[in-house]
Scaffold this motif. Sequence first.
Motif, mmCIF file in Angstrom:
data_model
loop_
_atom_site.group_PDB
_atom_site.id
_atom_site.type_symbol
_atom_site.label_atom_id
_atom_site.label_comp_id
_atom_site.label_asym_id
_atom_site.label_seq_id
_atom_site.Cartn_x
_atom_site.Cartn_y
_atom_site.Cartn_z
ATOM 1 N N LYS A 329 0.811 -1.174 -0.114
ATOM 2 C CA LYS A 329 0.078 0.005 0.292
ATOM 3 C C LYS A 329 0.885 1.328 -0.076
ATOM 4 C CE LYS A 329 -3.930 -1.702 2.473
ATOM 5 N NZ LYS A 329 -4.601 -1.882 4.119
ATOM 6 N N SER A 330 2.015 1.051 0.523
ATOM 7 C CA SER A 330 2.912 2.232 0.641
ATOM 8 C C SER A 330 3.940 2.563 -0.408
ATOM 9 C CB SER A 330 3.530 2.689 1.970
ATOM 10 O OG SER A 330 4.109 1.704 2.405
ATOM 11 N N ASP A 331 4.488 1.167 -1.055
ATOM 12 C CA ASP A 331 5.373 1.186 -1.970
ATOM 13 C C ASP A 331 5.203 -0.127 -2.775
ATOM 14 O OD1 ASP A 331 7.670 0.955 -3.517
ATOM 15 O OD2 ASP A 331 9.144 1.244 -1.684
ATOM 16 N N ARG A 332 4.792 0.113 -4.092
ATOM 17 C CA ARG A 332 4.612 -1.121 -4.782
ATOM 18 C C ARG A 332 5.894 -1.780 -5.568
ATOM 19 N NH1 ARG A 332 -0.969 -1.319 -7.014
ATOM 20 N NH2 ARG A 332 -0.637 -2.770 -8.390
ATOM 21 N N SER A 333 7.065 -1.338 -5.075
ATOM 22 C CA SER A 333 8.257 -2.221 -5.483
ATOM 23 C C SER A 333 8.448 -3.236 -4.298
ATOM 24 C CB SER A 333 9.360 -0.985 -5.442
ATOM 25 O OG SER A 333 9.719 -0.680 -4.617
ATOM 26 N N TRP A 334 7.769 -3.333 -3.272
ATOM 27 C CA TRP A 334 7.719 -4.746 -2.601
ATOM 28 C C TRP A 334 7.288 -5.930 -3.124
ATOM 29 C CZ3 TRP A 334 11.506 -4.471 1.099
ATOM 30 C CH2 TRP A 334 11.556 -3.077 1.630
ATOM 31 N N THR A 335 7.858 -7.022 -2.827
ATOM 32 C CA THR A 335 6.999 -8.143 -3.220
ATOM 33 C C THR A 335 7.684 -9.288 -2.079
ATOM 34 O OG1 THR A 335 6.846 -9.960 -4.864
ATOM 35 C CG2 THR A 335 9.040 -9.162 -5.005
ATOM 36 N N TYR A 336 7.609 -10.587 -2.281
ATOM 37 C CA TYR A 336 7.815 -11.568 -1.275
ATOM 38 C C TYR A 336 8.096 -12.855 -1.530
ATOM 39 C CZ TYR A 336 3.259 -13.862 -2.345
ATOM 40 O OH TYR A 336 2.320 -14.432 -2.782
ATOM 41 N N LEU A 337 8.670 -13.470 -0.865
ATOM 42 C CA LEU A 337 8.834 -15.215 -1.017
ATOM 43 C C LEU A 337 7.922 -15.944 0.044
ATOM 44 C CD1 LEU A 337 12.655 -15.013 -1.079
ATOM 45 C CD2 LEU A 337 11.049 -15.084 -3.102
ATOM 46 N N GLN A 338 7.865 -16.946 -0.284
ATOM 47 C CA GLN A 338 7.246 -17.999 0.702
ATOM 48 C C GLN A 338 8.224 -19.187 0.916
ATOM 49 O OE1 GLN A 338 2.543 -18.167 -1.247
ATOM 50 N NE2 GLN A 338 4.165 -19.361 -2.178
ATOM 51 N N VAL A 339 8.509 -19.191 2.264
ATOM 52 C CA VAL A 339 9.697 -19.908 2.675
ATOM 53 C C VAL A 339 9.287 -20.825 3.876
ATOM 54 C CG1 VAL A 339 11.999 -19.827 3.629
ATOM 55 C CG2 VAL A 339 11.159 -17.988 2.128
ATOM 56 N N ILE A 376 7.750 -23.462 11.285
ATOM 57 C CA ILE A 376 7.857 -22.118 11.031
ATOM 58 C C ILE A 376 8.197 -21.714 9.393
ATOM 59 C CG2 ILE A 376 9.210 -20.114 11.613
ATOM 60 C CD1 ILE A 376 9.989 -21.436 14.169
ATOM 61 N N PHE A 377 7.003 -20.838 9.105
ATOM 62 C CA PHE A 377 7.085 -20.486 7.620
ATOM 63 C C PHE A 377 7.467 -18.963 7.719
ATOM 64 C CE2 PHE A 377 4.039 -23.952 7.730
ATOM 65 C CZ PHE A 377 4.680 -24.880 6.771
ATOM 66 N N ALA A 378 7.937 -18.501 6.404
ATOM 67 C CA ALA A 378 8.249 -17.068 6.464
ATOM 68 C C ALA A 378 7.932 -16.467 5.128
ATOM 69 C CB ALA A 378 9.638 -16.729 6.385
ATOM 70 N N LEU A 379 7.352 -15.213 5.211
ATOM 71 C CA LEU A 379 6.716 -14.592 4.160
ATOM 72 C C LEU A 379 7.533 -13.434 3.988
ATOM 73 C CD1 LEU A 379 2.877 -14.969 4.378
ATOM 74 C CD2 LEU A 379 4.331 -16.223 2.673
ATOM 75 N N PRO A 380 9.082 -13.521 3.835
ATOM 76 C CA PRO A 380 9.895 -12.221 3.926
ATOM 77 C C PRO A 380 9.400 -11.167 2.681
ATOM 78 C CG PRO A 380 10.969 -14.076 2.968
ATOM 79 C CD PRO A 380 9.744 -14.457 3.455
ATOM 80 N N LEU A 381 9.626 -9.853 3.000
ATOM 81 C CA LEU A 381 9.356 -9.039 1.930
ATOM 82 C C LEU A 381 10.741 -8.789 1.381
ATOM 83 C CD1 LEU A 381 7.705 -5.714 3.327
ATOM 84 C CD2 LEU A 381 6.704 -7.735 1.760
ATOM 85 N N VAL A 382 10.558 -8.465 -0.018
ATOM 86 C CA VAL A 382 11.659 -8.444 -0.805
ATOM 87 C C VAL A 382 11.611 -7.085 -1.812
ATOM 88 C CG1 VAL A 382 13.344 -9.450 -2.704
ATOM 89 C CG2 VAL A 382 12.311 -10.897 -0.904
ATOM 90 N N LYS A 383 12.761 -6.385 -1.780
ATOM 91 C CA LYS A 383 12.395 -5.244 -2.367
ATOM 92 C C LYS A 383 12.793 -5.417 -3.876
ATOM 93 C CE LYS A 383 12.095 -0.504 -2.115
ATOM 94 N NZ LYS A 383 10.943 0.096 -1.657
ATOM 95 N N PHE A 384 12.150 -5.316 -4.814
ATOM 96 C CA PHE A 384 12.143 -6.188 -6.193
ATOM 97 C C PHE A 384 12.935 -4.765 -7.001
ATOM 98 C CE2 PHE A 384 11.119 -6.809 -10.609
ATOM 99 C CZ PHE A 384 11.101 -8.089 -10.638
ATOM 100 N N THR A 385 13.938 -5.725 -7.670
ATOM 101 C CA THR A 385 14.845 -4.880 -8.631
ATOM 102 C C THR A 385 14.753 -5.552 -9.882
ATOM 103 O OG1 THR A 385 16.807 -5.885 -7.857
ATOM 104 C CG2 THR A 385 16.477 -3.610 -7.197
ATOM 105 N N THR A 386 15.435 -6.860 -9.978
ATOM 106 C CA THR A 386 15.114 -7.512 -11.192
ATOM 107 C C THR A 386 14.896 -9.113 -10.950
ATOM 108 O OG1 THR A 386 17.344 -8.363 -11.020
ATOM 109 C CG2 THR A 386 17.223 -6.262 -12.366
#
Length: 458
Positions: A329-339, A376-386
Amino acid sequence: MNRDINWPGFRADLGDIEIIDSPQTVRLKSRDYFWYSPILNQQLKKCWADLVVVPKSEAEVITIAAACAKWRVPLTIRGGGTGNYGQAVPLVGGIIVDMTRLTEVHEIGHGFVRVAAGALIEALDNEVHKTGQELLMWPSTRSQATIGGFISGGSGGIGSVRHGVLRDEGNVRALRIVTVEEAPRIITLKGADIQKAHHAYGTNGIITELELALRPSVDWQHAIVLFDEYADTIRFGQALCRDEFDIYLISTVDRRFSQFYRALADYFPPDKHAVFAMIGPKTIDAFKSLAPEFGGTLSLLMADAELQAANLPPSYECAWNHTTLQALKSDRSWTYLQVAYPQPYQPAIDRVIMEEFGDEVLLHHEFARERGDYQIFALPLVKFTTRDRLYEISARFEALGCGVFDAHVCTIAEGGMKVVDAVQVAFKAEADPHNLMNPGKTCQAEADAVLAGKEWVG
Ligand SMILES: Cc1cc2nc3c(=O)[nH]c(=O)nc-3n(C[C@H](O)[C@H](O)[C@H](O)COP(=O)(O)OP(=O)(O)OC[C@H]3O[C@@H](n4cnc5c(N)ncnc54)[C@H](O)[C@@H]3O)c2cc1C
């Protein structure tokens, strides 16, 4: 519009079933939350259906299935359209079947509910609460998602730390499915057979009705606990994972998430890591006394009504994939992984990730049970570049011993949460013999073939 289809013939067969052809609505209903992934956003942003069809009963679903089979019309089933991987986005046009008018709660008994697939999860949970029971688990999108969409596209969520994930035995008791054939049949799946249609992205039959297990309801309270060290949020979460505790949600985020939770500024300051939890009354005292043992300070403890009165979000909207949404909502360049983390949890993994990736990766963990064991699972946020960089970070998690489920593909096989084995293939042949259901979603080779306009024979 797909010109190979005899649309007048198809429409005539639908009789007075509602059809929507306004381009604006058709485009809107062809979307889900695939834009969480910049990679999927690029691939799917120009994929639309030709029409939306809105059945109001199982009989109308059967008519639609028969007409699709007769005229070879591809169909993509849609619930609330909150899936994250483009599961409800049609790759090759055809129709969207909007299930949201099939909402009837057929029966609530002791320990179970039988309900139509298009019921909104929140409305269903409210209904079963009237009998002193509750759903075992739901996604953080409970106010928009349908129960059929959750079973077909989801995996678990709030409640999973208590009751396991959807695929765990006994959580989903039966699925009633309409096949896509000239003379559609009804198939009822029970027990282990439920796996055939669970998390199958609507590729192998239209679920019209479900039977789900229920448990006695608990008056869940929402809590936030703050910590100086991220590793302590996890240690506290682990201490809560005990059978005798009433726990419905444990979600941990590192201090850098505070910027996305402005409404909670007084309860989640930028210099603290946080645990968001839902706890039952019988565990509140233990919860309060355990927190300081791990260096935690309780900053919020409220019931639903108090949160609403204070205009604060519930814990579950700060957990699972709502966490990612708050950042987007504040920055569309974030994305995520499912770990998925190796057991037992090794804090060294997160130390390495923090050291190597700094502000490119923000830590977010979820606690759940699977086949009875706490995970334990993780949904870390990742700043997307490429794309390459995203997969480099993903590979680093794998090299550290984690499993990564790919959230940047729209196919079941490559997504990795479900194995497309001989049983799946056989059930697909039975329920969708003409390969019309959500074409291209089974595996990448199929997606490549249908997008290139070739027939898929895999
Ligand atoms: C902010 C956010 C948070 C989320 N949190 C979670 C979470 O906590 N846990 C989780 O598991 N997921 C989560 N998700 C993913 C998604 O919300 C859930 O999977 C949700 O339950 C999907 O329901 P829906 O009705 O929106 O399904 P849709 O998106 O409409 O459909 C999902 C898939 O199911 C198929 N489908 C839908 N209905 C039927 C039917 N009746 N018969 C056959 N196939 C059907 C569709 O074709 C599609 O492939 C989240 C997504 C977002 C955007």
